[in-house]
Design a protein around this motif. Structure first.
Motif, PDB file in Angstrom:
ATOM      1  N   LEU A 193      -1.716  14.486  -6.436  1.00 60.49           N
ATOM      2  CA  LEU A 193      -2.196  13.702  -7.572  1.00 60.49           C
ATOM      3  C   LEU A 193      -1.818  12.235  -7.414  1.00 60.49           C
ATOM      4  O   LEU A 193      -0.825  11.907  -6.759  1.00 60.49           O
ATOM      5  CB  LEU A 193      -1.619  14.261  -8.872  1.00 60.49           C
ATOM      6  CG  LEU A 193      -1.867  15.754  -9.133  1.00 60.49           C
ATOM      7  CD1 LEU A 193      -1.235  16.165 -10.450  1.00 60.49           C
ATOM      8  CD2 LEU A 193      -3.358  16.079  -9.121  1.00 60.49           C
ATOM      9  N   ALA A 194      -2.604  11.373  -8.024  1.00 58.97           N
ATOM     10  CA  ALA A 194      -2.370   9.928  -7.934  1.00 58.97           C
ATOM     11  C   ALA A 194      -1.119   9.554  -8.719  1.00 58.97           C
ATOM     12  O   ALA A 194      -0.994   9.912  -9.890  1.00 58.97           O
ATOM     13  CB  ALA A 194      -3.572   9.165  -8.470  1.00 58.97           C
ATOM     14  N   PRO A 195      -0.180   8.822  -8.107  1.00 59.89           N
ATOM     15  CA  PRO A 195       1.039   8.432  -8.820  1.00 59.89           C
ATOM     16  C   PRO A 195       0.828   7.287  -9.803  1.00 59.89           C
ATOM     17  O   PRO A 195       1.688   7.032 -10.645  1.00 59.89           O
ATOM     18  CB  PRO A 195       1.975   8.013  -7.680  1.00 59.89           C
ATOM     19  CG  PRO A 195       1.058   7.550  -6.593  1.00 59.89           C
ATOM     20  CD  PRO A 195      -0.169   8.407  -6.691  1.00 59.89           C
ATOM     21  N   ALA A 196      -0.306   6.581  -9.691  1.00 62.81           N
ATOM     22  CA  ALA A 196      -0.561   5.443 -10.580  1.00 62.81           C
ATOM     23  C   ALA A 196      -2.045   5.102 -10.531  1.00 62.81           C
ATOM     24  O   ALA A 196      -2.790   5.615  -9.690  1.00 62.81           O
ATOM     25  CB  ALA A 196       0.282   4.237 -10.162  1.00 62.81           C
ATOM     26  N   ILE A 242      -2.639  10.889   4.897  1.00 60.55           N
ATOM     27  CA  ILE A 242      -3.987  11.360   4.575  1.00 60.55           C
ATOM     28  C   ILE A 242      -4.864  10.193   4.122  1.00 60.55           C
ATOM     29  O   ILE A 242      -6.000  10.050   4.559  1.00 60.55           O
ATOM     30  CB  ILE A 242      -3.934  12.450   3.489  1.00 60.55           C
ATOM     31  CG1 ILE A 242      -3.147  13.665   4.009  1.00 60.55           C
ATOM     32  CG2 ILE A 242      -5.341  12.865   3.069  1.00 60.55           C
ATOM     33  CD1 ILE A 242      -2.949  14.746   2.974  1.00 60.55           C
ATOM     34  N   LEU A 243      -4.322   9.361   3.244  1.00 55.81           N
ATOM     35  CA  LEU A 243      -5.053   8.173   2.802  1.00 55.81           C
ATOM     36  C   LEU A 243      -4.063   7.108   2.349  1.00 55.81           C
ATOM     37  O   LEU A 243      -2.897   7.394   2.087  1.00 55.81           O
ATOM     38  CB  LEU A 243      -6.047   8.514   1.682  1.00 55.81           C
ATOM     39  CG  LEU A 243      -5.510   9.108   0.372  1.00 55.81           C
ATOM     40  CD1 LEU A 243      -5.112   8.016  -0.605  1.00 55.81           C
ATOM     41  CD2 LEU A 243      -6.557   9.995  -0.274  1.00 55.81           C
ATOM     42  N   LEU A 244      -4.560   5.884   2.273  1.00 54.33           N
ATOM     43  CA  LEU A 244      -3.785   4.763   1.752  1.00 54.33           C
ATOM     44  C   LEU A 244      -4.379   4.345   0.414  1.00 54.33           C
ATOM     45  O   LEU A 244      -5.601   4.215   0.289  1.00 54.33           O
ATOM     46  CB  LEU A 244      -3.817   3.580   2.718  1.00 54.33           C
ATOM     47  CG  LEU A 244      -2.886   3.620   3.932  1.00 54.33           C
ATOM     48  CD1 LEU A 244      -3.118   2.395   4.788  1.00 54.33           C
ATOM     49  CD2 LEU A 244      -1.440   3.693   3.509  1.00 54.33           C
ATOM     50  N   MET A 245      -3.520   4.156  -0.568  1.00 55.13           N
ATOM     51  CA  MET A 245      -3.974   3.705  -1.873  1.00 55.13           C
ATOM     52  C   MET A 245      -3.283   2.398  -2.240  1.00 55.13           C
ATOM     53  O   MET A 245      -2.187   2.102  -1.758  1.00 55.13           O
ATOM     54  CB  MET A 245      -3.694   4.756  -2.946  1.00 55.13           C
ATOM     55  CG  MET A 245      -2.234   5.044  -3.195  1.00 55.13           C
ATOM     56  SD  MET A 245      -1.908   5.822  -4.802  1.00 55.13           S
ATOM     57  CE  MET A 245      -2.055   4.419  -5.915  1.00 55.13           C
ATOM     58  N   VAL A 246      -3.960   1.634  -3.070  1.00 59.98           N
ATOM     59  CA  VAL A 246      -3.393   0.393  -3.598  1.00 59.98           C
ATOM     60  C   VAL A 246      -3.341   0.531  -5.108  1.00 59.98           C
ATOM     61  O   VAL A 246      -4.374   0.705  -5.760  1.00 59.98           O
ATOM     62  CB  VAL A 246      -4.235  -0.830  -3.197  1.00 59.98           C
ATOM     63  CG1 VAL A 246      -3.676  -2.087  -3.847  1.00 59.98           C
ATOM     64  CG2 VAL A 246      -4.264  -0.984  -1.686  1.00 59.98           C
ATOM     65  N   ALA A 247      -2.147   0.491  -5.660  1.00 55.17           N
ATOM     66  CA  ALA A 247      -1.985   0.588  -7.106  1.00 55.17           C
ATOM     67  C   ALA A 247      -2.408  -0.720  -7.765  1.00 55.17           C
ATOM     68  O   ALA A 247      -2.331  -1.796  -7.159  1.00 55.17           O
ATOM     69  CB  ALA A 247      -0.534   0.916  -7.453  1.00 55.17           C
ATOM     70  N   ASP A 248      -2.866  -0.614  -9.010  1.00 56.75           N
ATOM     71  CA  ASP A 248      -3.294  -1.814  -9.733  1.00 56.75           C
ATOM     72  C   ASP A 248      -2.141  -2.792  -9.927  1.00 56.75           C
ATOM     73  O   ASP A 248      -2.356  -4.005  -9.992  1.00 56.75           O
ATOM     74  CB  ASP A 248      -3.882  -1.427 -11.091  1.00 56.75           C
ATOM     75  CG  ASP A 248      -5.220  -0.712 -10.940  1.00 56.75           C
ATOM     76  OD1 ASP A 248      -5.813  -0.786  -9.844  1.00 56.75           O
ATOM     77  OD2 ASP A 248      -5.664  -0.072 -11.915  1.00 56.75           O
ATOM     78  N   ASP A 249      -0.923  -2.269 -10.030  1.00 53.99           N
ATOM     79  CA  ASP A 249       0.244  -3.128 -10.221  1.00 53.99           C
ATOM     80  C   ASP A 249       1.049  -3.286  -8.936  1.00 53.99           C
ATOM     81  O   ASP A 249       2.249  -3.558  -8.977  1.00 53.99           O
ATOM     82  CB  ASP A 249       1.138  -2.570 -11.328  1.00 53.99           C
ATOM     83  CG  ASP A 249       1.597  -1.143 -11.030  1.00 53.99           C
ATOM     84  OD1 ASP A 249       1.081  -0.536 -10.066  1.00 53.99           O
ATOM     85  OD2 ASP A 249       2.472  -0.635 -11.761  1.00 53.99           O
ATOM     86  N   LYS A 307       0.842  -1.195   0.000  1.00 53.72           N
ATOM     87  CA  LYS A 307       0.000   0.000   0.000  1.00 53.72           C
ATOM     88  C   LYS A 307       0.879   1.248   0.000  1.00 53.72           C
ATOM     89  O   LYS A 307       1.970   1.249   0.562  1.00 53.72           O
ATOM     90  CB  LYS A 307      -0.939  -0.015   1.200  1.00 53.72           C
ATOM     91  CG  LYS A 307      -1.876  -1.219   1.191  1.00 53.72           C
ATOM     92  CD  LYS A 307      -2.635  -1.363   2.478  1.00 53.72           C
ATOM     93  CE  LYS A 307      -3.551  -2.584   2.420  1.00 53.72           C
ATOM     94  NZ  LYS A 307      -2.793  -3.851   2.310  1.00 53.72           N
ATOM     95  N   THR A 308       0.380   2.303  -0.628  1.00 55.59           N
ATOM     96  CA  THR A 308       1.126   3.555  -0.751  1.00 55.59           C
ATOM     97  C   THR A 308       0.517   4.602   0.161  1.00 55.59           C
ATOM     98  O   THR A 308      -0.699   4.836   0.124  1.00 55.59           O
ATOM     99  CB  THR A 308       1.106   4.063  -2.205  1.00 55.59           C
ATOM    100  OG1 THR A 308       1.630   3.046  -3.062  1.00 55.59           O
ATOM    101  CG2 THR A 308       1.945   5.321  -2.349  1.00 55.59           C
ATOM    102  N   ASN A 309       1.361   5.215   0.968  1.00 57.56           N
ATOM    103  CA  ASN A 309       0.913   6.259   1.883  1.00 57.56           C
ATOM    104  C   ASN A 309       0.888   7.598   1.150  1.00 57.56           C
ATOM    105  O   ASN A 309       1.908   8.053   0.640  1.00 57.56           O
ATOM    106  CB  ASN A 309       1.855   6.320   3.087  1.00 57.56           C
ATOM    107  CG  ASN A 309       1.498   7.440   4.041  1.00 57.56           C
ATOM    108  OD1 ASN A 309       0.389   7.964   4.006  1.00 57.56           O
ATOM    109  ND2 ASN A 309       2.437   7.821   4.884  1.00 57.56           N
ATOM    110  N   ILE A 310      -0.271   8.233   1.086  1.00 57.49           N
ATOM    111  CA  ILE A 310      -0.416   9.544   0.456  1.00 57.49           C
ATOM    112  C   ILE A 310      -0.420  10.599   1.555  1.00 57.49           C
ATOM    113  O   ILE A 310      -1.264  10.566   2.453  1.00 57.49           O
ATOM    114  CB  ILE A 310      -1.708   9.628  -0.377  1.00 57.49           C
ATOM    115  CG1 ILE A 310      -1.722   8.537  -1.452  1.00 57.49           C
ATOM    116  CG2 ILE A 310      -1.847  11.000  -1.003  1.00 57.49           C
ATOM    117  CD1 ILE A 310      -0.592   8.622  -2.442  1.00 57.49           C
ATOM    118  N   SER A 311       0.541  11.526   1.481  1.00 56.28           N
ATOM    119  CA  SER A 311       0.680  12.544   2.519  1.00 56.28           C
ATOM    120  C   SER A 311       0.988  13.891   1.891  1.00 56.28           C
ATOM    121  O   SER A 311       1.269  13.992   0.693  1.00 56.28           O
ATOM    122  CB  SER A 311       1.785  12.151   3.505  1.00 56.28           C
ATOM    123  OG  SER A 311       3.021  12.011   2.825  1.00 56.28           O
ATOM    124  N   SER A 312       0.964  14.930   2.719  1.00 63.60           N
ATOM    125  CA  SER A 312       1.249  16.289   2.259  1.00 63.60           C
ATOM    126  C   SER A 312       2.732  16.585   2.405  1.00 63.60           C
ATOM    127  O   SER A 312       3.370  16.153   3.363  1.00 63.60           O
ATOM    128  CB  SER A 312       0.430  17.299   3.072  1.00 63.60           C
ATOM    129  OG  SER A 312       0.824  18.622   2.776  1.00 63.60           O
TER     130      SER A 312
END
Length: 333
Positions: free
Chosen positions: A211-214, A235-242, A63-68
């Motif tokens: 912005l979303a990195p992927a 701020i949020l956790l994202m999961v990239a498709d790859d 998972k990717t940590n999205i922060s400021s």
């Protein structure tokens, strides 16, 4: 009075053979099967413990940590948990941290100063040329008013007109040279403008758009709109498709040699499907044992952290299906 020795009907009958009951034999057979199954299970358990390494692991998708980058007040988070997005999509907007002010590149500033200076010189030359033309015009008027002294005045006027025209020619040459200098400076300014942003702003004075990195989806929201976050705060956790998927399993430290001698382990998922995992990393780890505390000392038990990944790329989808599930990991001793 006669007393007869009367026998009971039941006792007077011959004993015969007892009936053959099947229920006790069936019960004994069931008991025997249960004991046999228990025996073989115990044998299998000890044999498997002797020949195989069996432990529970946990599936985890990266998972990717999205922060400021600088922190501030969250203006908006346009996405919800589980919502999919494309690369470059707006994930969050953070307010400006301070008042804006312009930062101008020094080279551009110097060239701009030179351009202004040369423009002043050019304006002076153009003004001087205009003055000479005005003088020439006034001289021509005097010639028209002095017709009676034409011969004498014409001689002097011709000499004055020649000097005036010569001065104008010199000024025109200077003006052409000055315009060439200006053109050169403006060309240099254009070149510098392509290299640096002449209106570059202090990053803290503008809103931050994350912005979303992927391509991927939102796994979890850690903050909401109108909340204040600090720099690098999640701020949020994202999961990239790859995104990569792996399994973490913890083993006893004594098994390090066994793990080091093999490259793969078997994985059994909750639905019974199996997969072959490749050993990526083997790290040392440790945990305290409060139940064995003695004189304020908690013994530390060392163990191994083994990180596994799918050996076959076709199994990646299967692994991702069981994100955060417990799985059985098995290897040879």
């Amino acid at each position: 009075m006669k007393i007869h020795n009367r026998q009971s009907y039941l006792t007077s009958q011959s004993e015969g053979k007892p009936r053959n009951r099947k229920a006790p034999k069936l019960t004994q057979l069931i008991y025997f099967l249960v004991l046999a199954i228990l025996f073989f299970y115990i044998v299998y358990f000890f044999v498997s413990r002797t020949l195989y390494i069996t432990e529970v692991g946990f599936v985890e998708i990266q998972k990717t940590n999205i922060s400021s980058e600088r922190g501030g007040k969250i203006i908006s988070i346009p996405l919800k948990e589980g919502e999919k997005f494309k690369k470059g999509a707006l994930l969050a907007t953070i307010s400006a941290a301070k008042t804006c002010h312009t930062i101008v590149d020094k080279r551009v500033d110097n060239v701009a100063f030179d351009i202004d200076e040369q423009k002043i010189v050019l304006d002076g030359l153009l003004g001087e040329l205009a003055l000479l033309k005005q003088i020439q015009s006034e001289n021509e008027k005097r010639e028209n008013n002095a017709v009676r002294r034409a011969l004498e005045i014409n001689a002097s006027l011709n000499s004055s007109r020649f000097d005036n025209l010569q001065d104008q020619l010199e000024l025109k040459n200077k003006i052409a040279l000055q315009r060439a200098k200006l053109a050169n400076l403006e060309s240099r300014m254009t070149t510098l403008g392509n290299q640096v942003d002449t209106t570059m702003l202090d990053p803290g004075c503008s809103q931050e758009s994350i912005l979303a990195p992927a391509d991927g989806h939102v796994f979890a929201l850690r903050r909401q709109s109108n909340e204040v976050v600090t720099r690098a705060e999640e701020i949020l956790l994202m999961v990239a498709d790859d995104a990569d998927v792996f399994i973490e399993v913890y083993l006893e430290a004594e098994l390090y040699k066994n793990i080091a001698d093999q490259n793969t382990m078997e994985v059994t998922f909750p639905d019974g499907q199996e997969s072959i995992a490749q050993i990526l990393e083997v790290n040392s780890s440790a945990y305290t044992t409060p139940d064995r505390e003695w004189n304020d000392y908690q013994p530390v038990v060392p163990n191994l952290q083994v990180k596994l990944a799918p050996k076959d790329e076709s199994d990646i989808a299967l692994w991702k299906k069981f994100d955060r599930y417990q799985v059985e990991v098995r290897g040879e001793k």
